[in-house]
Scaffold this motif. Structure first.
Motif, PDB file in Angstrom:
ATOM      1  N   TRP A 181       0.815  -1.209   0.000  1.00  0.00           N
ATOM      2  CA  TRP A 181       0.000   0.000   0.000  1.00  0.00           C
ATOM      3  C   TRP A 181       0.854   1.268   0.000  1.00  0.00           C
ATOM      4  O   TRP A 181       0.327   2.374  -0.118  1.00  0.00           O
ATOM      5  N   SER A 225       3.146   4.017  -1.461  1.00  0.00           N
ATOM      6  CA  SER A 225       3.545   4.603  -2.736  1.00  0.00           C
ATOM      7  C   SER A 225       4.726   5.534  -2.510  1.00  0.00           C
ATOM      8  O   SER A 225       4.568   6.615  -1.927  1.00  0.00           O
ATOM      9  N   THR A 226       5.897   5.128  -2.954  1.00  0.00           N
ATOM     10  CA  THR A 226       7.086   5.962  -2.793  1.00  0.00           C
ATOM     11  C   THR A 226       6.946   7.271  -3.557  1.00  0.00           C
ATOM     12  O   THR A 226       7.342   8.338  -3.073  1.00  0.00           O
ATOM     13  N   LEU A 236       4.179   8.967  -4.293  1.00  0.00           N
ATOM     14  CA  LEU A 236       3.270   9.876  -3.585  1.00  0.00           C
ATOM     15  C   LEU A 236       3.952  10.467  -2.360  1.00  0.00           C
ATOM     16  O   LEU A 236       3.832  11.668  -2.077  1.00  0.00           O
TER      17      LEU A 236
END
Length: 268
Positions: free
Chosen positions: A121, A123-124, A126
């Motif tokens: 879940w 997200s690098t 984001l």
């Protein structure tokens, strides 16, 4: 606690403060400190780093499993986030120092590299987008003004537990990342002093350090219904992770409910 505007590159200082406090609590506890020759686990950890950096080939297998200081710290830092996991840090230091057969097995399991799908879940992209666009903002340290970014990075690299990884990433990313435009509310504070405002911050919170919360509260301290509560021993989620004796309701939750029910006039 001193109120200091949080500047992103100095974030690691807040993490290290919490880590040092945890290790000091162990040193002051008769049962915990009994597992360390020097009583203070900070001294033991410093000695382990020294062995790792000066003569890794002649060090124990457990010390060698630490890989290097920064790699090991990145394994330990996430444990600071909750009261249930941070208590594992002194035992880990103890097992590395003792290094018997059982310790080697346990440490081998703990220090395994993470699987790629451990956090599906997360997200690098984001994370970096928000970090660079909002949390870094126009930080002076990132622009090479004061305090010097390289000095802050070197400082973070010398810490016992707090990591320099995010700080090391921030500057080069900040220079090239296409930051999005923040909205008109960014950096603004309400002026309606009739609004009840409750600040809760754990004094063992590594993610939103107490000094930063104290600085933020300076914008509200003249509001008649604004209150700042320093929650002892609480980590990041003060609403849930703030234990209280003789009650199943966390301290933070109890304070919040009483504040809401009284329209900001009472805290219990």
């Amino acid at each position: 606690t001193t109120a200091e505007k949080p500047v992103f590159p100095t974030f690691a200082r807040g993490v290290e403060t919490v880590a040092r406090s945890l290790l000091a609590q162990c040193g002051g506890d008769e049962h915990c400190s009994a597992h360390f020759e020097s009583i203070d686990p900070s001294d033991t950890l410093s000695e382990l780093y020294h062995a790792l950096e000066q003569s890794p080939a002649n060090s124990s297998k457990c010390v060698q499993m630490m890989q290097n200081r920064e790699w090991f710290k990145q394994k330990i830092v996430p444990l600071l986030v909750t009261p249930d996991t941070r208590i594992l840090i002194p035992p880990i230091i103890h097992r590395i120092a003792r290094c018997n057969a059982e310790d080697i097995q346990i440490l081998s399991d703990f220090l395994q590299p993470p699987h790629k799908d451990d956090l599906p879940w997360l997200s690098t992209g984001l994370y970096i987008n928000v970090l660079i666009s909002e949390l870094c903002g126009d930080d002076a340290a990132l622009r090479g003004i004061e305090p010097p970014f390289d000095m802050l990075l070197n400082e973070a690299q010398s810490y016992l537990i707090s990591t320099a990884a995010v700080a090391g990433m921030a500057k080069p990313m900040w220079e090239v990342w296409p930051r999005y435009q923040v909205d008109s509310f960014y950096g603004k504070y309400p002026t309606d002093q009739s609004i009840p405002i409750l600040f809760l911050n754990g004094d063992m919170d590594p993610q939103t350090p107490l000094y930063g919360a104290s600085w933020a509260f300076t914008h509200y301290q003249h509001f008649p219904l604004a209150k700042f509560i320093r929650v002892p021993h609480a980590a990041h989620g003060t609403f849930f992770d703030s234990e209280v004796r003789n009650s199943d309701i966390p301290c933070g939750m109890s304070l919040t409910l009483s504040f809401i029910h009284s329209s900001g006039t009472e805290l219990d």
